[in-house]
Design a protein around this motif. Structure first.
Motif, PDB file in Angstrom:
ATOM      1  N   GLU A 277       2.891  -3.580   5.685  1.00 42.29           N
ATOM      2  CA  GLU A 277       2.672  -3.689   4.241  1.00 42.29           C
ATOM      3  C   GLU A 277       2.536  -2.340   3.543  1.00 42.29           C
ATOM      4  OE1 GLU A 277       2.871  -6.675   2.865  1.00 42.29           O
ATOM      5  OE2 GLU A 277       3.121  -7.572   4.841  1.00 42.29           O
ATOM      6  N   LEU A 278       2.819  -1.265   4.247  1.00 43.50           N
ATOM      7  CA  LEU A 278       2.743   0.040   3.614  1.00 43.50           C
ATOM      8  C   LEU A 278       4.143   0.519   3.251  1.00 43.50           C
ATOM      9  CD1 LEU A 278      -0.091  -0.222   4.846  1.00 43.50           C
ATOM     10  CD2 LEU A 278      -0.021   2.194   5.392  1.00 43.50           C
TER      11      LEU A 278
ATOM     12  N   PHE B 175      -1.502  -4.743  13.002  1.00 43.79           N
ATOM     13  CA  PHE B 175      -2.572  -5.652  12.569  1.00 43.79           C
ATOM     14  C   PHE B 175      -3.661  -5.771  13.644  1.00 43.79           C
ATOM     15  CE2 PHE B 175       0.694  -7.113   9.592  1.00 43.79           C
ATOM     16  CZ  PHE B 175      -0.049  -7.356   8.447  1.00 43.79           C
TER      17      PHE B 175
ATOM     18  N   LEU C   1      -5.206  -4.400   8.581  1.00 42.36           N
ATOM     19  CA  LEU C   1      -4.073  -3.592   9.033  1.00 42.36           C
ATOM     20  C   LEU C   1      -4.555  -2.159   9.268  1.00 42.36           C
ATOM     21  CD1 LEU C   1      -0.922  -3.612   9.404  1.00 42.36           C
ATOM     22  CD2 LEU C   1      -0.766  -2.938   7.002  1.00 42.36           C
TER      23      LEU C   1
ATOM     24  N   GLU D  19       0.858  -1.190   0.000  1.00 44.47           N
ATOM     25  CA  GLU D  19       0.000   0.000   0.000  1.00 44.47           C
ATOM     26  C   GLU D  19       0.892   1.238   0.000  1.00 44.47           C
ATOM     27  OE1 GLU D  19      -3.393   0.084   2.622  1.00 44.47           O
ATOM     28  OE2 GLU D  19      -3.310  -2.078   2.897  1.00 44.47           O
TER      29      GLU D  19
ATOM     30  N   HIS E 276      -5.779  -2.198   4.145  1.00 44.89           N
ATOM     31  CA  HIS E 276      -6.317  -3.436   3.579  1.00 44.89           C
ATOM     32  C   HIS E 276      -6.014  -4.614   4.498  1.00 44.89           C
ATOM     33  CE1 HIS E 276      -5.692  -1.356  -0.584  1.00 44.89           C
ATOM     34  NE2 HIS E 276      -6.727  -0.864   0.064  1.00 44.89           N
TER      35      HIS E 276
ATOM     36  N   HIS F  63      -3.918  -8.088   5.046  1.00 44.88           N
ATOM     37  CA  HIS F  63      -2.647  -8.660   4.596  1.00 44.88           C
ATOM     38  C   HIS F  63      -2.304  -9.868   5.468  1.00 44.88           C
ATOM     39  CE1 HIS F  63      -1.601  -5.142   2.077  1.00 44.88           C
ATOM     40  NE2 HIS F  63      -2.125  -4.407   3.032  1.00 44.88           N
ATOM     41  N   GLY F  64      -1.319 -10.635   5.024  1.00 44.64           N
ATOM     42  CA  GLY F  64      -0.862 -11.775   5.806  1.00 44.64           C
ATOM     43  C   GLY F  64      -0.213 -11.321   7.104  1.00 44.64           C
TER      44      GLY F  64
END
Lengths: 220, 95
Positions: free
Chosen positions: A175-176, B87, B60, A103, B41, B43-44
């Motif tokens: 994840e960003l 998370f 997240l 992201e 979004h 995510h794992g």
């Protein structure tokens, strides 16, 4: 140094200085596992050596110029800027960049807010867009200090901030991936996107630089 | 995809635990109270990758912490903040 002398001892050029260092052979367990894993992946057809080569070449071709192009577009097009800040990953697809499933998140500096990015746990960085991160970004010194004394670290980079400017540190833990949208310098009203992009530095995209300087028109 | 448990602006506490596997919550953030500033979004989950593909994916969030609360000796301004990705299984509602 001359090249036509007979190669005998006693001549005056320095072989040590012209010697090119070779790539070191892997010796640690971790490095050997890496070599073995790569060989297995290729042997089993998970990917080909040619695909690996092409991927490395594409990654090596990424550079801060991509970020500068995005910034220049945002400065020039308010509607794009709005889309970029709302959903960076979607917005940069308009310029042909795709970082999914990461992201991509763009953070705007203002008169009252300065953003700076770190990955305290390792060295997460939007590498596929901006290229390799600087060595200091991966250093324990930067990673440990910028979260707890950001103003001191920023001062070392030459960024002095008044107390009424909020400093916001962004720790890239999952994840960003982040990029700062620096402030457009004054006196750049007449510039097109290519000239604007030339003002944007790598460090300003990380947040360790705040003020961008318009180039001297006489020097252009 | 499941609905986010926490809404934008919700006050949350980051869990204070240390599973004996790779996880991505730095120790300085554990036990801290902050507010949700972005619902991201799914995510794992890093600690779920030891069993395979990280599924089921988890929501997240970006959580904003106040620097003065985070570090006892924080020398910066009172309004300084730190945003971190956490998370959903690591978050609990807080006052």
């Amino acid at each position: 140094m001359t090249s036509d002398h007979p190669h005998d001892p006693g001549h005056d050029h320095d072989h040590a200085r012209t010697f090119q260092p070779d790539l070191s052979e892997p010796t640690s367990d971790a490095a050997l596992i890496g070599v073995a894993l790569r060989r297995l992946m290729i042997e089993r057809g998970v990917y080909s050596a040619e695909e690996e080569r092409a991927t490395i070449e594409r990654m090596a071709g990424a550079n801060p110029g991509n970020g500068a192009r995005i910034v220049a577009r945002a400065w020039s097009d308010p509607a794009f800027k709005e889309r970029l800040l709302a959903d960076g990953a979607e917005a940069i697809k308009e310029l042909g960049y795709d970082l999914s499933p990461l992201e991509f998140t763009v953070l705007e500096n203002t008169d009252r807010l300065h953003n700076v990015v770190v990955c305290t746990l390792c060295s997460c960085y939007p590498r596929a867009l901006l290229g390799q991160s600087p060595a200091w970004y991966k250093s324990k010194n930067y990673r440990a200090r910028v979260v707890r004394e950001p103003r001191a670290v920023l001062a070392e980079f030459g960024v002095a901030l008044a107390d009424d400017v909020e400093v916001r540190v962004h720790d890239s833990t999952a994840e960003l991936r982040y990029m700062i949208l620096p402030q457009r310098p004054a006196g750049t009203e007449g510039l097109d996107e290519a000239d604007l992009a030339a003002l944007v530095t790598r460090d300003s995209l990380i947040g360790t630089q705040r003020d961008l300087t318009p180039k001297d028109p006489a020097a252009r | 995809m499941s609905a986010p448990r926490f809404a934008l602006g919700a006050t949350v506490r980051i869990a204070e635990r240390t599973p004996p596997v790779h996880h991505r919550v730095p120790s300085y953030a554990k036990g801290q109270v902050g507010r949700i500033v972005r619902v991201c979004h799914e995510h794992g989950l890093p600690e779920a990758y030891i069993r395979g593909d990280g599924r089921p994916f988890q929501r997240l969030y970006r959580v904003r912490l106040d620097q003065k609360a985070l570090w006892r000796d924080y020398a910066g301004a009172a309004g300084d903040t730190l945003d971190i990705e956490i998370f959903e299984p690591w978050l609990e509602p807080a006052e």
